[in-house]
Design a protein around this motif. Structure first.
Motif, PDB file in Angstrom:
ATOM      1  N   GLU A 105       2.455   0.499 -10.379  1.00  0.00           N
ATOM      2  CA  GLU A 105       3.927   0.206 -11.050  1.00  0.00           C
ATOM      3  C   GLU A 105       4.283  -0.009 -12.310  1.00  0.00           C
ATOM      4  N   ALA A 106       5.247   0.726 -12.973  1.00  0.00           N
ATOM      5  CA  ALA A 106       5.472   0.704 -14.407  1.00  0.00           C
ATOM      6  C   ALA A 106       6.055  -0.478 -15.010  1.00  0.00           C
ATOM      7  N   PRO A 107       5.633  -1.169 -15.911  1.00  0.00           N
ATOM      8  CA  PRO A 107       6.237  -2.301 -16.265  1.00  0.00           C
ATOM      9  C   PRO A 107       7.634  -2.105 -16.644  1.00  0.00           C
ATOM     10  N   HIS A 156      10.667  16.970 -16.933  1.00  0.00           N
ATOM     11  CA  HIS A 156      12.002  16.960 -16.582  1.00  0.00           C
ATOM     12  C   HIS A 156      11.870  16.136 -15.169  1.00  0.00           C
ATOM     13  N   TRP A 157      13.040  15.439 -14.873  1.00  0.00           N
ATOM     14  CA  TRP A 157      13.261  14.727 -13.649  1.00  0.00           C
ATOM     15  C   TRP A 157      13.601  15.781 -12.653  1.00  0.00           C
ATOM     16  N   HIS A 158      13.094  15.383 -11.319  1.00  0.00           N
ATOM     17  CA  HIS A 158      13.448  16.339 -10.382  1.00  0.00           C
ATOM     18  C   HIS A 158      13.359  15.562  -9.011  1.00  0.00           C
ATOM     19  N   ALA A 159      14.112  16.004  -8.253  1.00  0.00           N
ATOM     20  CA  ALA A 159      14.241  15.060  -6.780  1.00  0.00           C
ATOM     21  C   ALA A 159      12.775  15.512  -6.149  1.00  0.00           C
ATOM     22  N   THR A 160      12.333  14.581  -5.248  1.00  0.00           N
ATOM     23  CA  THR A 160      11.071  14.836  -4.352  1.00  0.00           C
ATOM     24  C   THR A 160      10.651  13.776  -3.498  1.00  0.00           C
ATOM     25  N   ALA A 161       9.988  14.019  -2.380  1.00  0.00           N
ATOM     26  CA  ALA A 161       9.605  13.281  -1.465  1.00  0.00           C
ATOM     27  C   ALA A 161       7.894  13.160  -1.378  1.00  0.00           C
ATOM     28  N   LEU A 162       7.743  11.766  -1.602  1.00  0.00           N
ATOM     29  CA  LEU A 162       6.174  11.385  -1.653  1.00  0.00           C
ATOM     30  C   LEU A 162       5.678  10.953  -0.403  1.00  0.00           C
ATOM     31  N   ASP A 163       4.310  11.376   0.008  1.00  0.00           N
ATOM     32  CA  ASP A 163       3.982  10.766   1.455  1.00  0.00           C
ATOM     33  C   ASP A 163       2.638   9.836   1.089  1.00  0.00           C
ATOM     34  N   PRO A 164       2.096   9.227   2.042  1.00  0.00           N
ATOM     35  CA  PRO A 164       0.984   8.089   1.922  1.00  0.00           C
ATOM     36  C   PRO A 164      -0.284   8.936   1.295  1.00  0.00           C
ATOM     37  N   THR A 186       0.239  11.559 -15.777  1.00  0.00           N
ATOM     38  CA  THR A 186       1.064  12.537 -16.412  1.00  0.00           C
ATOM     39  C   THR A 186       2.513  12.346 -15.827  1.00  0.00           C
ATOM     40  N   GLN A 187       2.631  11.580 -14.998  1.00  0.00           N
ATOM     41  CA  GLN A 187       3.956  11.666 -14.212  1.00  0.00           C
ATOM     42  C   GLN A 187       4.579  10.283 -13.972  1.00  0.00           C
ATOM     43  N   LYS A 188       5.893  10.159 -13.709  1.00  0.00           N
ATOM     44  CA  LYS A 188       6.665   8.956 -13.361  1.00  0.00           C
ATOM     45  C   LYS A 188       7.418   9.381 -11.964  1.00  0.00           C
ATOM     46  N   PHE A 189       7.504   8.174 -11.097  1.00  0.00           N
ATOM     47  CA  PHE A 189       8.215   8.229 -10.184  1.00  0.00           C
ATOM     48  C   PHE A 189       9.200   7.056  -9.978  1.00  0.00           C
ATOM     49  N   ARG A 190      10.604   7.398  -9.491  1.00  0.00           N
ATOM     50  CA  ARG A 190      11.406   6.427  -9.370  1.00  0.00           C
ATOM     51  C   ARG A 190      11.955   6.448  -7.992  1.00  0.00           C
ATOM     52  N   CYS A 191      11.571   5.520  -6.939  1.00  0.00           N
ATOM     53  CA  CYS A 191      11.631   5.412  -5.675  1.00  0.00           C
ATOM     54  C   CYS A 191      13.001   4.922  -5.368  1.00  0.00           C
ATOM     55  N   GLU A 192      13.699   5.557  -4.574  1.00  0.00           N
ATOM     56  CA  GLU A 192      15.051   5.441  -4.175  1.00  0.00           C
ATOM     57  C   GLU A 192      15.267   4.970  -2.803  1.00  0.00           C
ATOM     58  N   ALA A 193      14.373   5.569  -2.023  1.00  0.00           N
ATOM     59  CA  ALA A 193      14.689   4.999  -0.477  1.00  0.00           C
ATOM     60  C   ALA A 193      13.200   5.485   0.249  1.00  0.00           C
ATOM     61  N   GLY A 204       0.866  -1.314   0.044  1.00  0.00           N
ATOM     62  CA  GLY A 204      -0.047  -0.048  -0.097  1.00  0.00           C
ATOM     63  C   GLY A 204       0.836   1.252  -0.047  1.00  0.00           C
ATOM     64  N   PHE A 205       2.125   1.200  -0.409  1.00  0.00           N
ATOM     65  CA  PHE A 205       3.029   2.229  -0.712  1.00  0.00           C
ATOM     66  C   PHE A 205       4.191   1.896  -1.626  1.00  0.00           C
ATOM     67  N   PHE A 206       4.741   3.072  -1.884  1.00  0.00           N
ATOM     68  CA  PHE A 206       5.723   2.802  -2.955  1.00  0.00           C
ATOM     69  C   PHE A 206       6.910   1.870  -2.333  1.00  0.00           C
ATOM     70  N   GLU A 207       7.567   1.334  -3.231  1.00  0.00           N
ATOM     71  CA  GLU A 207       8.610   0.445  -2.861  1.00  0.00           C
ATOM     72  C   GLU A 207       9.974   0.781  -3.435  1.00  0.00           C
ATOM     73  N   VAL A 208      11.202   0.645  -2.597  1.00  0.00           N
ATOM     74  CA  VAL A 208      12.389   1.056  -3.254  1.00  0.00           C
ATOM     75  C   VAL A 208      12.720   0.298  -4.395  1.00  0.00           C
ATOM     76  N   ASP A 209      13.501   0.999  -5.347  1.00  0.00           N
ATOM     77  CA  ASP A 209      14.010   0.366  -6.661  1.00  0.00           C
ATOM     78  C   ASP A 209      13.048   0.066  -7.747  1.00  0.00           C
ATOM     79  N   ARG A 210      11.838   0.681  -7.505  1.00  0.00           N
ATOM     80  CA  ARG A 210      10.639   0.549  -8.280  1.00  0.00           C
ATOM     81  C   ARG A 210      10.375   2.045  -9.183  1.00  0.00           C
TER      82      ARG A 210
END
Length: 157
Positions: free
Chosen positions: A149-151, A131-139, A99-106, A87-93
């Motif tokens: 999850e992106a294929p 463009h890509w920019h650093a961010t923090a997303l919450d629940p 209209t957006q993409k998000f790559r979770c690093e931690a 029920g939340f983002f997972e690292v390395d996914r």
């Protein structure tokens, strides 16, 4: 008689002695299953290592490592970490929304509130330019952002 079959007999008995013995047998049965698993992994390791392709030989090494870890007692109920919360983002996914993409690093708690934050890179429009920019997303971002999850490359959904 296997621990499993003896356990069933003691559970049918219903006495205190039967219950005590049933608890012991649960541990014995678990040990039997782990031994069978370890033996099977050793067998698979030998099969994979006999192959000519490097990838299969590497799989054999992985099977051997897992068998060794089971045999030395590394698999215990008190050291099995729970899988990540789906029920939340997972690292390395990587995730997508409309209209957006998000790559979770931690994943880390906010120092101010303790709330979980997914730290990573977001590909989104800023002043009509993506463009890509650093961010923090919450629940709340997870719950209301429409993220899936992106294929992975070559994978179809």
């Amino acid at each position: 008689m296997s621990a499993y079959h003896e356990l069933l007999a003691h559970l049918r008995c219903g006495t205190d002695e039967g219950s005590r013995r049933a608890k012991e047998l649960i541990g014995d049965y678990r040990a039997e299953v782990l031994a069978e698993t370890s033996t099977w992994l050793v067998k698979k390791a030998r099969e994979f290592r006999a192959a000519s392709r490097k990838r299969e030989r590497e799989q054999g090494d992985t099977c051997a490592i897992l068998a060794s870890q089971i045999a030395r007692g590394a698999v215990r109920p008190n050291n099995l970490r729970m899988l990540p919360d789906a029920g939340f983002f997972e690292v390395d996914r990587e995730y997508v929304s409309d209209t957006q993409k998000f790559r979770c690093e931690a994943i880390t708690p906010s120092p101010a509130t303790g709330e979980r934050r997914a730290i990573g890179w977001k590909f989104a429009p800023v002043y009509d330019v993506h463009h890509w920019h650093a961010t923090a997303l919450d629940p709340d971002d997870w719950a209301h952002g429409g993220w899936t999850e992106a294929p992975k490359a070559g994978e179809q959904r």
